[in-house]
Scaffold this active site. Structure first.
Site, short mmCIF file in Angstrom:
data_model
loop_
_atom_site.label_atom_id
_atom_site.label_comp_id
_atom_site.label_asym_id
_atom_site.label_seq_id
_atom_site.Cartn_x
_atom_site.Cartn_y
_atom_site.Cartn_z
N ASP A 158 -4.66 -3.56 3.42
CA ASP A 158 -5.14 -4.86 3.90
C ASP A 158 -5.13 -5.13 5.40
O ASP A 158 -6.17 -5.37 5.98
CB ASP A 158 -4.33 -5.95 3.20
CG ASP A 158 -4.31 -5.78 1.68
OD1 ASP A 158 -4.84 -4.78 1.19
OD2 ASP A 158 -3.77 -6.66 1.00
N GLU A 382 8.53 -1.94 -2.09
CA GLU A 382 7.08 -1.82 -1.87
C GLU A 382 6.80 -0.94 -0.64
O GLU A 382 5.91 -0.11 -0.64
CB GLU A 382 6.49 -3.22 -1.70
CG GLU A 382 4.99 -3.28 -1.59
CD GLU A 382 4.48 -4.72 -1.46
OE1 GLU A 382 5.30 -5.66 -1.44
OE2 GLU A 382 3.24 -4.90 -1.38
#
Ligand code: 2M8
Length: 411
Positions: A158, A382
């Site tokens: 992103d 993550e």
């Protein structure tokens, strides 16, 4: 035992219908997360892995696109959720987003089938994957042959600096929204407000066009070398899958070759990376990852060097975890912020596969061992701070757990 802990993470995130990327941060089935989950579940529970594939494909649009999120739950605590994306013709009954993500599914299914062959399952899912791949070629191939993304979320990376130049031109005035994404994760680990406003603004424009706007008129449009490479590899894997069900895979193979040609043309010899189409992208790990689809490319030596270089991507005395997402010595480097510096297990998995295919066996082994160590010492996060190994973003992260299962099987 790490393998048992990894299986526990996946079980805890399993809703019964799909495996959530993380317990709180991501309430939906994300597209490439699902593919990574399948790669891990293939070792643990192939039947459950096949269910994960079916769940993702239940979100497929009439035109073949497999969306970036399938919202199986009616009211997920997530923004932008079903309401923000809206409904348009061609969407399935289940709510989804209107964009896609790196198409790793064929690669995951091919690996699953190697561990647990199931011709009936292949006959069921391979035509749907074929439709999705064709959608990319029909709607997203640029004149330079690269696959276009119309939103940074389609890249999977992103807020990578790769997209800064393209995002700078996106008007953000109209966007008003609440940052749900910072409820569970600290602000310095997530994209900035400016970036998020741009993401929402692009979403609104895509929604206004029914998610079917032309590439040329799009506010944000980048020829993504990484996504192109993932698709090229997936096309080769799809050709194998067609052969396994007794059908001709040559069309998928032809599409793979066309994508590979586009990637070859995107290689910048002097800079030593693949340049995204249409923008002046800086050097990031995303510019080296296309080697995933081109294992015999001379750039493989550059990748091996980069992973050894403490000043850029490689391990350094004060930063043992690698590779950083962008060079440590670049201005944009931010060791905690999302796709702008931290270490990601999915990227390391892709790189280890790439190195191995390219014959860099020792580099692949070292990367796998270090990645497993990083998770063993810090837990299933993550992403990770390359200096301290501190876990960042979502805790108990599914793709980290799934890929550790696979790394342990190959390391
Ligand atoms: C991240 O992206 C989502 C938006 O899609 C988010 O920030 O809310 C990215 O890391 C993406 O690659 C990933 O698929 C997703 C879920 O893990 O999170």
């Amino acid at each position: 035992m790490l393998a048992v802990a990894a299986a526990d993470v996946l079980a805890a995130n399993d809703t019964g219908v799909y495996v959530k990327p993380g317990p709180r941060q991501y309430p939906g089935q994300w597209n490439w997360d699902a593919a990574f989950v399948v790669i891990g579940l293939a070792h643990l529970d192939p039947t459950r892995a096949r269910q994960e594939v079916r769940a993702l494909l239940s979100g497929q649009w009439a035109d073949g696109m497999v969306p970036h999120i399938v919202f199986h739950d009616a009211e997920p605590q997530y923004f932008p959720g079903p309401e923000a994306w809206g409904r348009t013709s061609g969407m399935p009954a289940t709510a989804t987003t209107g964009i896609t993500q790196p198409p790793l599914l064929a690669t995951a299914v091919e690996r699953l089938d190697r561990l647990s062959p199931d011709p009936a399952f292949l006959a069921e899912v391979v035509p749907a994957i074929e439709q999705w791949h064709r959608w990319f070629h029909l709607h997203r191939r640029r004149t330079d042959g690269l696959v276009a993304i119309l939103h940074p979320w389609e890249s999977g990376m992103d807020n990578s600096p790769r997209f800064d130049a393209a995002l700078a031109g996106v008007p953000t005035a109209a966007a008003s929204f609440r940052r749900e994404d910072r409820t569970h994760v600290a602000e310095d680990q997530r994209p900035t407000d400016r970036d998020y406003a741009a993401y929402i603004s692009i979403l609104e424009q895509l929604r206004a066009g029914g998610y079917r706007s032309e590439m040329d008129g799009a506010t944000f449009q980048v020829g993504d070398v990484f996504l192109t490479a993932v698709l090229a590899k997936a096309e080769r894997d799809l050709a194998l899958l067609w052969n396994k069900v007794g059908r001709d895979g040559s069309r998928a193979l032809g599409r793979a070759q066309a994508l590979e040609r586009a990637l070859l043309a995107a290689w910048e010899t002097k800079m030593g990376f693949f340049r995204d189409g249409g923008i002046d992208s800086p050097h990031t790990i995303g510019g080296l990852l296309p080697l995933f689809a081109l294992p015999r490319h001379p750039g493989m030596a550059k990748l091996a060097d980069a992973l050894d270089d403490p000043a850029t991507y490689g391990p350094a005395a004060n930063a043992p975890w690698y590779p950083t997402g962008i060079p440590k010595n670049s201005l944009e480097f931010d060791r905690r912020r999302y796709w702008r510096g931290p270490v990601w297990v999915n990227i390391n998995w892709l790189l280890a596969e790439t190195l191995e295919q390219g014959g860099k066996l020792e580099a692949a082994r070292r990367l796998r061992v270090t990645t497993v160590d990083m998770v063993a010492q810090n837990g299933f996060w993550e992403y990770y701070d390359p200096f301290t190994g501190q876990g960042l973003g979502s805790e108990s992260f599914s793709w980290t757990a799934a890929l550790v299962v696979d790394l342990l099987a190959t390391a």
